[in-house]
Design a protein around this motif. Structure first.
Motif, PDB file in Angstrom:
ATOM      1  N   GLN A 102     -28.239 -83.513  70.694  1.00  0.00           N
ATOM      2  CA  GLN A 102     -29.547 -83.193  70.047  1.00  0.00           C
ATOM      3  C   GLN A 102     -30.782 -83.791  70.824  1.00  0.00           C
ATOM      4  O   GLN A 102     -31.604 -84.250  70.163  1.00  0.00           O
ATOM      5  CB  GLN A 102     -29.723 -83.354  68.605  1.00  0.00           C
ATOM      6  N   PRO A 103     -30.843 -83.560  72.098  1.00  0.00           N
ATOM      7  CA  PRO A 103     -31.715 -84.262  73.049  1.00  0.00           C
ATOM      8  C   PRO A 103     -33.167 -83.234  72.990  1.00  0.00           C
ATOM      9  O   PRO A 103     -34.207 -83.822  73.342  1.00  0.00           O
ATOM     10  CB  PRO A 103     -31.479 -83.980  74.291  1.00  0.00           C
ATOM     11  N   ILE A 104     -33.152 -81.923  72.450  1.00  0.00           N
ATOM     12  CA  ILE A 104     -34.432 -81.168  72.770  1.00  0.00           C
ATOM     13  C   ILE A 104     -34.878 -80.931  71.092  1.00  0.00           C
ATOM     14  O   ILE A 104     -34.158 -80.393  70.175  1.00  0.00           O
ATOM     15  CB  ILE A 104     -33.736 -79.789  73.276  1.00  0.00           C
ATOM     16  N   PRO A 105     -35.807 -81.467  70.722  1.00  0.00           N
ATOM     17  CA  PRO A 105     -36.496 -81.432  69.358  1.00  0.00           C
ATOM     18  C   PRO A 105     -36.343 -80.027  68.599  1.00  0.00           C
ATOM     19  O   PRO A 105     -36.130 -79.630  67.670  1.00  0.00           O
ATOM     20  CB  PRO A 105     -37.643 -81.993  69.349  1.00  0.00           C
ATOM     21  N   GLU A 106     -36.688 -78.980  69.590  1.00  0.00           N
ATOM     22  CA  GLU A 106     -37.015 -77.519  69.054  1.00  0.00           C
ATOM     23  C   GLU A 106     -35.578 -76.942  68.945  1.00  0.00           C
ATOM     24  O   GLU A 106     -35.713 -75.978  67.939  1.00  0.00           O
ATOM     25  CB  GLU A 106     -37.686 -76.765  70.280  1.00  0.00           C
ATOM     26  N   LEU A 107     -34.471 -77.482  69.356  1.00  0.00           N
ATOM     27  CA  LEU A 107     -33.326 -76.748  69.048  1.00  0.00           C
ATOM     28  C   LEU A 107     -32.225 -77.715  68.349  1.00  0.00           C
ATOM     29  O   LEU A 107     -32.297 -79.031  68.819  1.00  0.00           O
ATOM     30  CB  LEU A 107     -32.610 -76.239  70.583  1.00  0.00           C
ATOM     31  N   VAL A 108     -31.267 -77.106  67.808  1.00  0.00           N
ATOM     32  CA  VAL A 108     -30.176 -77.644  67.230  1.00  0.00           C
ATOM     33  C   VAL A 108     -28.932 -77.031  67.903  1.00  0.00           C
ATOM     34  O   VAL A 108     -28.926 -75.734  67.799  1.00  0.00           O
ATOM     35  CB  VAL A 108     -30.053 -77.692  65.729  1.00  0.00           C
ATOM     36  N   PHE A 109     -28.062 -77.933  68.765  1.00  0.00           N
ATOM     37  CA  PHE A 109     -26.948 -77.572  69.278  1.00  0.00           C
ATOM     38  C   PHE A 109     -25.546 -77.668  68.351  1.00  0.00           C
ATOM     39  O   PHE A 109     -25.629 -78.552  67.635  1.00  0.00           O
ATOM     40  CB  PHE A 109     -26.483 -78.230  70.683  1.00  0.00           C
ATOM     41  N   ARG A 110     -24.778 -76.939  68.221  1.00  0.00           N
ATOM     42  CA  ARG A 110     -23.804 -76.773  67.251  1.00  0.00           C
ATOM     43  C   ARG A 110     -22.413 -76.743  67.738  1.00  0.00           C
ATOM     44  O   ARG A 110     -22.110 -77.764  68.682  1.00  0.00           O
ATOM     45  CB  ARG A 110     -23.828 -75.418  66.320  1.00  0.00           C
ATOM     46  N   ASP A 111     -21.364 -75.751  67.645  1.00  0.00           N
ATOM     47  CA  ASP A 111     -20.075 -75.890  68.234  1.00  0.00           C
ATOM     48  C   ASP A 111     -20.157 -75.751  69.706  1.00  0.00           C
ATOM     49  O   ASP A 111     -20.936 -74.928  70.171  1.00  0.00           O
ATOM     50  CB  ASP A 111     -19.394 -74.733  67.599  1.00  0.00           C
ATOM     51  N   ALA A 112     -19.389 -76.599  70.042  1.00  0.00           N
ATOM     52  CA  ALA A 112     -19.034 -76.247  71.753  1.00  0.00           C
ATOM     53  C   ALA A 112     -17.686 -76.231  72.102  1.00  0.00           C
ATOM     54  O   ALA A 112     -16.792 -76.470  71.251  1.00  0.00           O
ATOM     55  CB  ALA A 112     -19.626 -77.615  72.399  1.00  0.00           C
ATOM     56  N   ALA A 113     -17.479 -75.288  73.174  1.00  0.00           N
ATOM     57  CA  ALA A 113     -15.860 -75.076  73.550  1.00  0.00           C
ATOM     58  C   ALA A 113     -15.844 -75.122  75.119  1.00  0.00           C
ATOM     59  O   ALA A 113     -16.604 -74.553  75.721  1.00  0.00           O
ATOM     60  CB  ALA A 113     -15.562 -73.834  73.083  1.00  0.00           C
ATOM     61  N   ILE A 114     -14.965 -75.850  75.517  1.00  0.00           N
ATOM     62  CA  ILE A 114     -14.755 -75.813  77.021  1.00  0.00           C
ATOM     63  C   ILE A 114     -13.414 -75.014  77.339  1.00  0.00           C
ATOM     64  O   ILE A 114     -12.558 -74.885  76.935  1.00  0.00           O
ATOM     65  CB  ILE A 114     -14.393 -77.131  77.592  1.00  0.00           C
ATOM     66  N   GLY A 115     -13.791 -73.987  78.198  1.00  0.00           N
ATOM     67  CA  GLY A 115     -12.451 -72.950  78.367  1.00  0.00           C
ATOM     68  C   GLY A 115     -11.556 -73.330  79.842  1.00  0.00           C
ATOM     69  O   GLY A 115     -11.897 -74.282  80.481  1.00  0.00           O
ATOM     70  N   ALA A 116     -10.882 -72.629  80.013  1.00  0.00           N
ATOM     71  CA  ALA A 116      -9.932 -72.670  81.062  1.00  0.00           C
ATOM     72  C   ALA A 116     -10.657 -72.239  82.635  1.00  0.00           C
ATOM     73  O   ALA A 116     -11.276 -71.317  82.669  1.00  0.00           O
ATOM     74  CB  ALA A 116      -8.492 -72.160  81.054  1.00  0.00           C
ATOM     75  N   GLY A 117     -10.280 -72.890  83.590  1.00  0.00           N
ATOM     76  CA  GLY A 117     -10.839 -72.331  84.872  1.00  0.00           C
ATOM     77  C   GLY A 117     -10.392 -71.087  85.258  1.00  0.00           C
ATOM     78  O   GLY A 117      -9.049 -70.963  84.977  1.00  0.00           O
ATOM     79  N   GLU A 118     -11.007 -70.149  85.787  1.00  0.00           N
ATOM     80  CA  GLU A 118     -10.520 -68.645  86.121  1.00  0.00           C
ATOM     81  C   GLU A 118     -11.300 -68.346  87.118  1.00  0.00           C
ATOM     82  O   GLU A 118     -12.520 -68.762  87.394  1.00  0.00           O
ATOM     83  CB  GLU A 118     -10.538 -67.782  84.822  1.00  0.00           C
ATOM     84  N   PRO A 119     -10.920 -67.309  88.048  1.00  0.00           N
ATOM     85  CA  PRO A 119     -11.742 -66.589  88.860  1.00  0.00           C
ATOM     86  C   PRO A 119     -13.427 -66.057  88.133  1.00  0.00           C
ATOM     87  O   PRO A 119     -13.110 -65.667  87.153  1.00  0.00           O
ATOM     88  CB  PRO A 119     -11.074 -65.643  89.543  1.00  0.00           C
ATOM     89  N   ALA A 120     -14.268 -66.321  88.918  1.00  0.00           N
ATOM     90  CA  ALA A 120     -15.479 -66.151  88.138  1.00  0.00           C
ATOM     91  C   ALA A 120     -16.315 -65.300  88.990  1.00  0.00           C
ATOM     92  O   ALA A 120     -16.567 -65.196  90.030  1.00  0.00           O
ATOM     93  CB  ALA A 120     -16.375 -67.363  87.836  1.00  0.00           C
ATOM     94  N   PHE A 121     -17.045 -64.288  88.340  1.00  0.00           N
ATOM     95  CA  PHE A 121     -18.187 -63.543  89.101  1.00  0.00           C
ATOM     96  C   PHE A 121     -17.740 -62.759  90.210  1.00  0.00           C
ATOM     97  O   PHE A 121     -18.386 -62.237  90.876  1.00  0.00           O
ATOM     98  CB  PHE A 121     -19.123 -64.079  89.235  1.00  0.00           C
ATOM     99  N   LYS A 122     -16.368 -62.654  90.692  1.00  0.00           N
ATOM    100  CA  LYS A 122     -16.288 -61.852  91.934  1.00  0.00           C
ATOM    101  C   LYS A 122     -16.888 -62.396  93.055  1.00  0.00           C
ATOM    102  O   LYS A 122     -17.091 -61.482  93.850  1.00  0.00           O
ATOM    103  CB  LYS A 122     -16.052 -60.390  91.815  1.00  0.00           C
TER     104      LYS A 122
ATOM    105  N   GLN B 108     -29.309 -73.013  67.656  1.00  0.00           N
ATOM    106  CA  GLN B 108     -30.157 -72.325  66.687  1.00  0.00           C
ATOM    107  C   GLN B 108     -31.718 -73.079  66.881  1.00  0.00           C
ATOM    108  O   GLN B 108     -31.816 -74.418  67.309  1.00  0.00           O
ATOM    109  CB  GLN B 108     -29.721 -72.826  65.204  1.00  0.00           C
ATOM    110  N   ARG B 109     -32.606 -72.317  66.717  1.00  0.00           N
ATOM    111  CA  ARG B 109     -33.907 -72.847  66.790  1.00  0.00           C
ATOM    112  C   ARG B 109     -34.824 -71.833  65.473  1.00  0.00           C
ATOM    113  O   ARG B 109     -34.656 -70.762  65.124  1.00  0.00           O
ATOM    114  CB  ARG B 109     -34.682 -72.267  67.997  1.00  0.00           C
ATOM    115  N   ASP B 110     -35.465 -72.927  64.778  1.00  0.00           N
ATOM    116  CA  ASP B 110     -36.326 -72.411  63.653  1.00  0.00           C
ATOM    117  C   ASP B 110     -38.009 -72.479  64.058  1.00  0.00           C
ATOM    118  O   ASP B 110     -38.304 -73.137  64.630  1.00  0.00           O
ATOM    119  CB  ASP B 110     -36.068 -73.263  62.440  1.00  0.00           C
ATOM    120  N   GLU B 111     -38.689 -71.547  63.710  1.00  0.00           N
ATOM    121  CA  GLU B 111     -40.263 -71.459  63.740  1.00  0.00           C
ATOM    122  C   GLU B 111     -40.820 -70.836  62.308  1.00  0.00           C
ATOM    123  O   GLU B 111     -40.223 -70.284  61.600  1.00  0.00           O
ATOM    124  CB  GLU B 111     -40.469 -70.669  64.922  1.00  0.00           C
TER     125      GLU B 111
END
Length: 136
Positions: A98-118, A133-136
């Motif tokens: 939570q380093p950015i006061p304007e934003l709340v960061f929630r669930d995170a997931a790390i995926g498997a390496g795979e060929p990317a973007f060709k 999430q960001r509220d205003e």
């Protein structure tokens, strides 16, 4: 699409704190860098909606924006995922604390390496996604 306020806050923060590899944001590069490792950041918005009622005007209510940030740690193909996974974990830790006061960061997931973007088949991605999430 993430709002300019949400995107700008993340971009400023990551440019200031991430010095492990080069970091690029959406639409900044035309071809893959020559570095061994680099990070590509994408940020999507999934919701922008009124989250409260009762204000005298619509602007007097709470508005909520939600989305996902995608941090692709790019590495040479066929080199394993240990280093990319470690960088993805570092990036997740930088944001979910939570380093950015304007934003709340929630669930995170790390995926498997795979060929990317060709990108000529020479790159693989270890991607971490984080809901925000960001509220205003």
């Amino acid at each position: 699409m993430a709002s300019p306020a949400a995107f700008g806050a993340v971009e400023s923060y990551l440019r200031d704190v991430w010095n492990v590899t080069p970091i690029y944001f959406e639409n900044e590069i035309a071809e893959a860098p020559t570095n061994d490792l680099w990070v590509l950041v994408e940020m999507t918005g999934a919701l922008y909606a009124q989250a409260s009622i009762g204000g005298e005007t619509a602007d007097g209510n709470l508005w909520r924006e939600e989305g996902t940030i995608w941090l692709h740690v790019m590495m040479p193909a066929f080199t394993g995922t240990s280093v990319g996974r470690a960088h993805a974990w570092q990036l997740a830790q930088l944001l979910t604390r939570q380093p950015i006061p304007e934003l709340v960061f929630r669930d995170a997931a790390i995926g498997a390496g795979e060929p990317a973007f060709k990108i000529d088949g020479n790159w693989a991605a270890m991607t971490v996604t984080i809901d925000w999430q960001r509220d205003e």
